[in-house]
Structures are given as structure tokens and as C-alpha cells.
Design an enzyme around this catalytic site. Structure first.
Site, short mmCIF file in Angstrom:
data_model
loop_
_atom_site.label_atom_id
_atom_site.label_comp_id
_atom_site.label_asym_id
_atom_site.label_seq_id
_atom_site.Cartn_x
_atom_site.Cartn_y
_atom_site.Cartn_z
N SER A 94 25.46 42.65 42.55
CA SER A 94 24.55 43.74 42.93
C SER A 94 25.20 45.10 42.73
CB SER A 94 24.22 43.63 44.42
OG SER A 94 23.06 42.92 44.62
N GLU A 131 20.97 47.04 49.78
CA GLU A 131 20.86 46.90 48.33
C GLU A 131 20.44 48.21 47.68
OE1 GLU A 131 21.30 43.94 46.24
OE2 GLU A 131 21.43 45.73 45.00
N ASP A 136 38.60 43.51 27.39
CA ASP A 136 38.49 42.05 27.49
C ASP A 136 39.18 41.60 28.78
OD1 ASP A 136 38.11 39.41 26.98
OD2 ASP A 136 39.38 39.33 25.18
N ILE A 137 38.47 40.87 29.62
CA ILE A 137 39.05 40.40 30.88
C ILE A 137 39.46 38.94 30.68
CG2 ILE A 137 38.70 40.12 33.37
CD1 ILE A 137 38.40 43.03 32.31
N GLY A 196 38.17 37.13 24.43
CA GLY A 196 36.82 37.11 23.86
C GLY A 196 35.79 36.83 24.95
N ASP A 234 22.51 50.56 45.08
CA ASP A 234 21.99 50.79 43.73
C ASP A 234 21.80 52.28 43.44
OD1 ASP A 234 21.90 48.06 43.72
OD2 ASP A 234 19.72 47.89 43.52
#
Ligand SMILES: *[C@@H]1O[C@H](CO)[C@@H](O)[C@H](O)[C@H]1NC(C)=O
Ligand SMILES: *[C@@H]1O[C@H](CO)[C@@H](O)[C@H](O)[C@H]1NC(C)=O
Ligand SMILES: *[C@@H]1O[C@H](CO)[C@@H](O)[C@H](O)[C@H]1NC(C)=O
Ligand SMILES: *[C@@H]1O[C@H](CO)[C@@H](O)[C@H](O)[C@H]1NC(C)=O
Length: 598
Positions: free
Chosen positions: A528, A310, A570-571, A589, A314
Site C-alpha cells: 500500500s 490507507e 536490481d534488488i 534481473g 496514499d
């Protein structure tokens, strides 16, 4: 269930009320009526936790007492004014001092709680106070805490983990309203790193990947993206997909970015350097690294074999996207292992509170911070979730943008099969229900969902849905209502709270991120990955503002849902199955898979 002192006392009275003396005894007892306890909170233990045994009476608990923040409403008003791009005060972030004044508890509350502690023999210098005075902390043995809270602690057990908790606690009547919450009591939630898939060591060398490269032009967005980005996400892919090719931020405009990590997870600097050599040559040449801040004994062993996936993900992506912006990695120590047969270490540490204590009193917190930890909202007591959320609001008011991953189980457990779903309520009724995640469900953070491929689609594990604790904030009213209006009547009726805070707010690429752990390349995925990536782009936007002498973006959501909505891709393809359903659909939207988009 805890018994109350009042019920114990009334059985005593039944024995004593035999003569006229009883009248005088009653009169004498009146002042001590103040010590009568009233239940403050009762929970059903989250699924999977069972009682292992009684808590040892001398086991030490670091008790945290949260006093009501007297002017939080006013703080919220300020926060919305300074985060609204159409308001005169947009960007006029508050100072630490101004915030402390707004959240400081009322003197009556301070007095009542201090008297209560003193009545149990707790000396003033045994009490630690948060900088705003809204948290008092004191380390006490279980038997004393049980008396103070009129409760009984047990050792609870789940999957090899042991914690000392109770399911109900009470406070004296004269203290009841002067305390918002006491922990550790009912908090069973754990920190979970949000990631769905870690593939094994990538068999593909970077050379083989670059041979495959060929530019792909997307006429809808006008962007050219390498075909390899469909199967491996690199810093270059993110710059291409999000239109930041060639943008170099400045190291000298006061910009900063941070990663918050918990428990044993820490980031290995040599792996970061290897990643930079692989993907960010300028950072590699500069031998760039991050500032490490240990909060409450957070670890920083640089042993490459113990470094966390992680933290690798990051730091490598957030800091790789933003080099040479000042970068900070916070490692916050977690709940120490409690081994019932061996010792009695201090049992402590609710998620986020130690980090919040630290960062809220920090003179210069990073301006964009990503956290890829969370848990089911229902395992976090409502009082704790609300308090932590109000502290996230304080960071927003200081000009800090907070990103949290939205979760990796779609609308719940990621399971489309109704026969095997585990989306079951914790209220003792075992109802099937979508399971929102916290802190993503807090209206004062920016929850980041996941996409995949280019052109982008919502990824199936993208956490999304509606809070059962927090009402829908007005900034997302129009966007979320439009989404709800498009659902066929009765869709998932009873499975979610249509009036709740809806998430995610936004999304970003979330799978096949190429990172290095112990010198080896891995593919890793999950929200993540999307949260630190999004935080990186927020830092680039802050760079553009700071260069112009403008303040940092701070709390993002009111801007995103209004003036900046058009800036998102927009997906409209994808859905997020879970809880035995196909989940919600990505739509035009805002939607509960990808939020406003990427
Ligand atoms: C990614 O894959 C999809 C089909 O799965 C394809 O339509 C698209 O062109 C590919 N994108 C790139 C950048 O090659
Ligand atoms: C790079 O930085 C590390 C500390 O992060 C240091 O140990 C090392 O000597 C540096 N290498 C060079 C070439 O400057
Ligand atoms: C709910 O599930 C728990 C754990 O499986 C079980 O102990 C309990 O009896 C169930 N309650 C109801 C009302 O079905
Ligand atoms: C998602 O879209 C599919 C295909 O159009 C449709 O059948 C389904 O009802 C939609 N689901 C929801 C929750 O709107």
C-alpha cells in the site's frame, strides 16, 4: 446448482406427450425454444462464505450486463504499438472516442439484449448505458432477476458481512453469446486494503529523528542516503533513494496524479497539511490540497477520527512527492451494508466497475494513478477479472499509467509454516496452491512490490507470483523465462502456474512510512505504501516528458521490460514467504519478489 428451463420443460413434456396433439404442441413450442436457458457461469463459493437465508424477493439489485467488446483485439494491438518504445507510434495515445468505437458492442448484441430485457417488461428508459454502450445497468427486484437468469439468490454471510449472490446463473440461448457477464451474481470478492503493518503512534518525535540523521554513501548506486531512512521513510528519503533530490516538477505542463480509494476510506486535508509541514515545506506554505471526486456517493467526511490510514498514506506520499502537480483523490462508494433483518437496500458494486465507468468517460483522467486495493484472484470470477482488466487496458491506451500494490502476503498468505498455511484452492478440491492477487495479476497494470532498508532488499511480505487467469504477456517473456530457468528443477511444482502473467513488475520502499492520522504521526507499511510512492515517481518522469512536449508514459510495462530495464536498481536480496514455503528469492534481473527492481 440452478435448474435450467429446459429440464423443467422436459418433465412437463413427459406428462403431456400422450396423444397426437403432442406433435402440434411441440410445433407450437418451437419459437419459445429461444427462451431456453444455458448456464453462463458456475462457481464454488469462496471459503468462509455461508448461506444465511433466501434473498427477499423485493430486494433490489443493480444488475450490470456486460456486452462483448467487439474489437478488443484491435484495441490491444493499438495499445501494444503505442506502448512499445521501439515502435513508430510510441506515445500516440488514443482518444476516448477512438476507444469507445473499439469497445462498442456489435449491434446484434445490443438488439438481442434489449429484446430480452423488453420481454421481461423492462422499459428502455429504465436502462442506463456506459459511454461506450458496453455495459447496461438496470435496477430490479430479486424475483425478476431470478427469472431472467434462471437462478436463485441467497443472502451470503462472512465475518459480519452480508451480500446477495448466487453461485450459478444462466441466460436464454439466443442471448448467451451476446452477453459477456452479468453481475452481481457470482462475485464474492471484496475490496481489501493492502497493508500489513500499522504501528501505533510513533513515540519518536521528528526532532529526535533528525538528530539521528547522518549521511550514508552507497558506492554501488553512488547515492547518499540518510541513515534514518532505514527506520523511517520520508519524502526526503524517497528522493534520496530514487535519485530525485532537487527535482521540482511543474504545475503548468498538464501533468496530473490520482489516488483511487474505495468504501469508507477518505483523506483528511488537515492531516495532509500537517504532513506537508513535517516533510514538504513548499507544499505547506502553499496550503496545497487535492481535488476530491466522489464516485457513486464515495465519502468525504472530514472528521479526523474517521479518516482512513490507507487514504492518508496514499495522498500524503503520492502528492508530497509530486507537489505542485495537480492531484486528484477519487473516493468510490462501496457495497452498502446489507442488514438482512432491517432493510433491503440496493445490493450492488463490484470492485472497480463504478470507478472504471467514471474514469473511462472522464475527459482528463490523471496520468498516473495508484490503487492500493486488491483481493485473492481466485475469489474474483474469471469473467469479471478479464473484463475489469480489459478496462484497465483502455485507460493505458489513453495515456494513463496504472499502479496497483502487489499484495502483502508474499506468495500467498505470508505464512512460512506448512502446518498453518491457508493457501487453499477455491475449486472445491482444497489443493494447496500459491494465491496470486488481482488486479496485480492483470497484464495491463503495473504491479508494485515492496522493499525495505538501504541498500534495498525485498521485503518479506512483498506479493509476488503467477496468475492462474492471465497468460504471460509477451513483453515479460524473456525476463520471466530467465527467472524460471534459474529455479532448481521441480521447484514448487504444482504450486504455481509458470505460464501465467508474472508479478510484481517493479517495487519500491514499503515500510516505516511516516504519515499523519488525526494529527498524530504513525509508521505504516505494506505494498500500500510502495504503490503510491512509485506512482509519484512516474508523475515526475511524466513531468520531464511533458516539459519537452512529449506525451505521457501511459501503459508502462512494455517500456520497463525493454528500453528502461537498465534504469532500475536490481534488488537481489530477500524472499517472500507464504503458503508454507519460503517463497521466491530476489535474484539478478526480474524476480517474483521485487520485479525488475526499484
Ligand atoms: C541500514 O541497515 C543495514 C543493516 O541492517 C546497514 O548495512 C546499512 O548500512 C544501513 N543503511 C543506512 C542508510 O544506514
Ligand atoms: C487552507 O485551505 C483550506 C481548504 O483546504 C482552507 O479552509 C484554509 O482556510 C486555508 N488556509 C490558508 C491559510 O489559506
Ligand atoms: C474443502 O473445504 C471445505 C471447507 O473447509 C469443506 O467443506 C469441503 O468438504 C472440503 N472439500 C474437500 C474435497 O476436501
Ligand atoms: C532461495 O535461495 C536459497 C539460498 O540460496 C536456496 O536454498 C533456495 O532454494 C532458493 N529458493 C528458490 C525458490 O529458488
Amino acid at each position: 446448482m440452478a435448474h435450467t428451463h429446459s429440464s423443467r420443460r422436459s418433465t412437463m413434456w413427459a406428462r403431456n406427450v400422450v396423444s397426437v396433439l403432442a406433435f402440434f404442441a411441440l410445433a407450437l413450442a418451437l419459437p419459445s425454444q429461444n427462451c431456453e436457458h444455458k448456464v453462463k457461469e458456475t462457481i464454488v463459493p469462496p471459503r468462509g462464505w455461508t448461506i444465511f437465508g433466501s434473498a427477499p424477493p423485493d430486494h433490489l439489485i443493480k444488475l450490470r450486463i456486460g456486452l462483448p467488446q467487439s474489437n478488443f483485439d484491435l484495441l490491444e494491438e493499438h495499445l501494444y504499438a503505442i506502448s512499445d518504445p521501439y515502435h513508430d507510434r510510441y506515445g500516440a495515445h488514443l482518444t476516448t472516442k477512438e476507444i469507445h468505437e473499439l469497445v462498442a458492442p456489435h449491434p446484434d448484441s445490443v438488439g438481442a439484449v434489449e429484446n430480452w430485457l423488453a420481454s421481461h417488461g423492462i422499459a428502455d428508459n429504465d436502462i442506463t448505458r456506459s459511454s461506450a454502450g458496453d455495459w447496461l445497468t438496470v435496477t430490479l427486484p430479486v424475483n425478476l432477476v431470478e427469472k431472467m437468469l434462471d437462478t436463485k439468490y441467497h443472502i451470503w454471510h462472512k465475518n459480519g458481512e452480508y451480500i446477495v449472490r448466487t453461485t450459478s446463473y444462466s441466460l436464454p440461448k439466443n442471448v448467451h453469446d451476446h452477453v459477456e457477464l452479468v453481475q452481481p451474481t457470482t462475485m464474492f470478492g471484496t475490496f481489501k486494503k493492502l497493508k500489513s503493518t500499522i504501528h501505533s503512534v510513533s513515540p519518536i518525535t521528528s526532532q529526535a529523528e533528525s538528530q539521528k540523521s547522518q549521511p550514508f554513501f552507497d558506492s554501488t548506486t553512488g547515492l547518499t542516503v540518510d541513515a534514518s531512512c532505514n527506520t523511517t521513510i520520508t519524502i526526503t528519503c524517497l528522493q534520496q533513494i530514487y535519485n530525485a533530490v532537487g527535482y521540482t516538477p511543474s504545475a503548468n505542463v498538464g501533468n496530473s496524479i490520482g489516488i483511487a480509494a474505495y468504501l469508507e476510506d477518505f483523506a483528511n486535508r488537515a492531516d495532509l497539511q500537517t504532513f506537508f509541514e513535517d516533510q514538504v515545506p513548499a507544499a505547506a506554505a502553499a496550503n496545497a490540497t487535492f481535488q476530491f471526486i466522489s464516485v457513486k456517493d464515495g465519502l468525504d467526511s472530514q472528521d479526523p477520527d474517521q479518516a482512513g490510514a490507507e487514504s492518508a498514506l496514499d495522498t500524503q506520499f503520492a502528492f508530497g512527492l509530486t507537489f505542485p502537480v495537480a492531484s486528484t483523490f477519487f473516493s468510490t462508494g462501496g457495497r452498502p451494508p446489507f442488514i438482512p433483518s432491517v432493510g433491503t437496500p440496493t445490493d450492488t458494486n463490484e470492485p472497480y466497475t463504478d470507478w472504471l465507468d467514471f474514469v473511462l468517460s472522464h475527459p482528463n483522467p490523471p496520468l498516473s494513478i495508484s490503487t492500493s486495493y486488491g483481493d485473492e484472484e481466485q475469489t474474483v470470477p474469471e469473467s469479471f477479472a478479464k473484463r475489469a482488466c480489459s478496462e484497465f487496458a483502455q485507460l493505458g491506451a489513453r495515456g494513463v499509467s496504472l499502479m496497483f500494490s502487489s499484495g502483502d502476503g508474499g506468495v500467498g498468505d505470508g505464512d512460512p509454516d506448512p502446518e498453518t498455511t491457508e493457501c487453499i484452492t477455491n475449486d472445491g478440491l482444497n489443493r494447496t496452491q500459491f494465491i496470486p492477487g488481482f488486479p496485480a495479476s492483470c497484464p495491463f497494470v503495473t504491479a508494485v512490490g515492496g522493499t525495505i532498508l538501504f541498500p534495498e532488499q525485498g521485503v518479506d511480505f512483498s506479493g509476488g507470483g503467477f496468475s492462474n487467469y492471465f497468460e504471460r504477456p509477451s513483453y515479460q517473456d524473456a525476463a520471466v523465462q530467465a527467472f524460471l530457468d534459474k529455479l532448481a528443477p521441480g521447484t514448487y511444482s504444482g504450486l504455481f502456474n509458470p505460464n501465467g502473467r508474472a508479478f510484481p513488475d517493479v517495487s519500491a520502499q514499503s515500510d516505516f512510512f511516516r504519515i499523519f492520522i488525526a494529527g498524530q504521526p504513525f509508521h505504516i507499511g505494506g505494498t500500500s505504501a510502495s504503490s503510491p510512492a512509485f506512482a509519484g515517481f512516474v508523475a515526475l518522469l511524466n513531468d520531464a516528458r511533458l516539459r519537452k512536449g512529449l506525451p505521457s508514459l501511459g501503459f508502462l510495462n512494455p517500456l520497463f521490460y525493454s528500453k528502461a530495464a537498465a534504469g532500475f536498481n536490481d534488488i537481489t536480496v530477500g524472499n517472500n514467504p507464504g503458503c508454507g514455503t519460503p517463497g521466491f528469492n530476489a535474484t539478478e534481473g526480474w524476480d517474483a519478489v521485487t520485479g525488475l527492481g526499484t
